[in-house]
Write a protein that holds these residues in place. Structure first.
Motif, PDB file in Angstrom:
ATOM      1  N   LYS A   1       0.814  -1.147  -0.017  1.00 64.20           N
ATOM      2  CA  LYS A   1       0.021  -0.096  -0.114  1.00 64.20           C
ATOM      3  C   LYS A   1       1.084   1.081   0.100  1.00 64.20           C
ATOM      4  N   GLU A   2       2.090   1.011   0.377  1.00 66.10           N
ATOM      5  CA  GLU A   2       2.701   2.380   0.535  1.00 66.10           C
ATOM      6  C   GLU A   2       4.184   2.283  -0.395  1.00 66.10           C
ATOM      7  N   THR A   3       4.917   3.263  -0.696  1.00 65.27           N
ATOM      8  CA  THR A   3       5.896   3.454  -1.600  1.00 65.27           C
ATOM      9  C   THR A   3       6.808   4.632  -0.665  1.00 65.27           C
TER      10      THR A   3
ATOM     11  N   TYR B   1       6.468  -2.080   2.068  1.00 68.49           N
ATOM     12  CA  TYR B   1       6.441  -1.081   1.067  1.00 68.49           C
ATOM     13  C   TYR B   1       6.993  -1.497  -0.021  1.00 68.49           C
TER      14      TYR B   1
ATOM     15  N   HIS C   1       8.332   9.868   1.606  1.00 66.67           N
ATOM     16  CA  HIS C   1       6.957   9.113   1.382  1.00 66.67           C
ATOM     17  C   HIS C   1       6.069  10.285   0.895  1.00 66.67           C
TER      18      HIS C   1
ATOM     19  N   PHE D   1       5.830   4.602   8.783  1.00 66.90           N
ATOM     20  CA  PHE D   1       4.766   3.529   8.460  1.00 66.90           C
ATOM     21  C   PHE D   1       4.108   2.610   9.672  1.00 66.90           C
TER      22      PHE D   1
END
Length: 313
Positions: A93-95, A127, A241, A277
């Motif tokens: 869901k995150e980068t 991530y 982020h 995160f």
């Protein structure tokens, strides 16, 4: 001989002389025309030669010429001209964005201390990581072209697989191979191939070697280089982020072994990541101040009587 015959003979002789003179005049005229034509052609040839040489002299060379080459992006890239290196679980869901330069000593320090922690998060799907590889050190007073040449080699590794890219990048940054910033070691293909020989996917890989030697991804390198300054990033390593710049807490300036420094630096990287995160799934509370390393040699890196800099964190 009669007078008439004498006059006829003289007239015939004069006609022959006149005809000969006319023939000679025509030949001279033709000769002059040929000389003029030859001179014009010669001048044009010289002018053309000078123009060609001037054009060649003004043509871009080296890395400038690479900007105009046909775009060839490695496999496993995305975005315009393949300038997005996005690695990790597509369902993450995150980068996290990581900005690095292969010649950067601070990047090497980060990779040597925290590179494994970054790779574990990628493997765990915490991530994805978008790597933006810059080459600005080549343009500093240090000079050279090692950043760009190494990035072409990294492109060749990425073309093999994302795993080969990550392993090769780690090897290039390793304490064993990474040169001082002022030493342009990676400008030499032989050095890049020597490092690549430590990566199983790249060792004796002829397609990879050819791409390194031929500069197959030089244009891609220049497209990546043109991204310098994206999101305002002017130095490396930088972590972002979204549009938020993340900051790793500094390791205290005090006497310690390299192993202890690496352990503290990795702990600080994890703190930065956990803060942004949230804690990793199943992660216990780490105690980076304890534990040992085979290469510490039993040295007391933190001076006796000094407070453990991580104890109150």
């Amino acid at each position: 001989m009669s007078n008439r015959n004498t006059q006829a003979s003289k007239a015939a002789a004069r006609e022959r002389i006149r005809a000969e003179r006319e023939r000679q005049k025509k030949q001279e005229k033709l000769r002059r025309q040929l000389i003029v034509a030859g001179t014009v052609v010669g001048v044009l040839a010289v002018a053309g030669g000078i123009g060609y040489m001037a054009m060649k002299a003004n043509e871009p060379t080296g890395w400038e010429a690479a900007k105009e080459a046909k775009p060839v992006a490695p496999a496993h890239t995305q975005g315009k001209n393949g300038t997005e290196i996005l690695i990790g679980d597509k369902n993450a869901k995150e980068t996290l964005e990581v900005f690095e330069d292969v010649r950067c000593p601070a990047c090497a320090s980060f990779e040597q201390s925290s590179g494994e922690a970054l790779l574990k998060d990628i493997e765990d799907g915490r991530y994805r990581v978008r790597f933006s590889m810059y080459t600005f050190i080549d343009d500093t007073p240090a000079g050279g072209e090692g950043s760009k040449n190494a990035l072409n080699a990294l492109g060749a590794a990425l073309n093999v697989s994302p795993e080969a890219f990550l392993k090769y990048k780690a090897a290039l940054y390793s304490a064993k191979f990474h040169p001082e910033e002022q030493v342009d070691t990676y400008s030499k293909d032989a050095e890049l191939l020597k490092v690549a020989a430590t990566v199983p996917e790249l060792k004796n890989n002829k397609a990879f070697e050819t791409a390194v030697k031929n500069g197959t991804y030089d244009r891609w390198v220049m497209d990546m280089t043109a991204l310098f300054g994206r999101k305002g990033v002017k130095g490396t390593p930088t972590f972002m982020h979204g549009d938020k710049k993340l900051t790793i807490p500094q390791v205290p300036q005090q006497q310690m072994t390299q192993a202890q420094y690496n352990r503290l630096a990795q702990a600080n990287f994890r703190k930065m990541i956990d803060k942004e995160f949230g804690p990793a799934k199943g992660a216990g509370k780490p105690d980076p101040g304890k534990g040992g390393s085979k290469d510490e040699g039993g040295q007391n890196g933190i001076r006796e009587g000094e407070k453990d800099p991580t104890a109150s964190r």
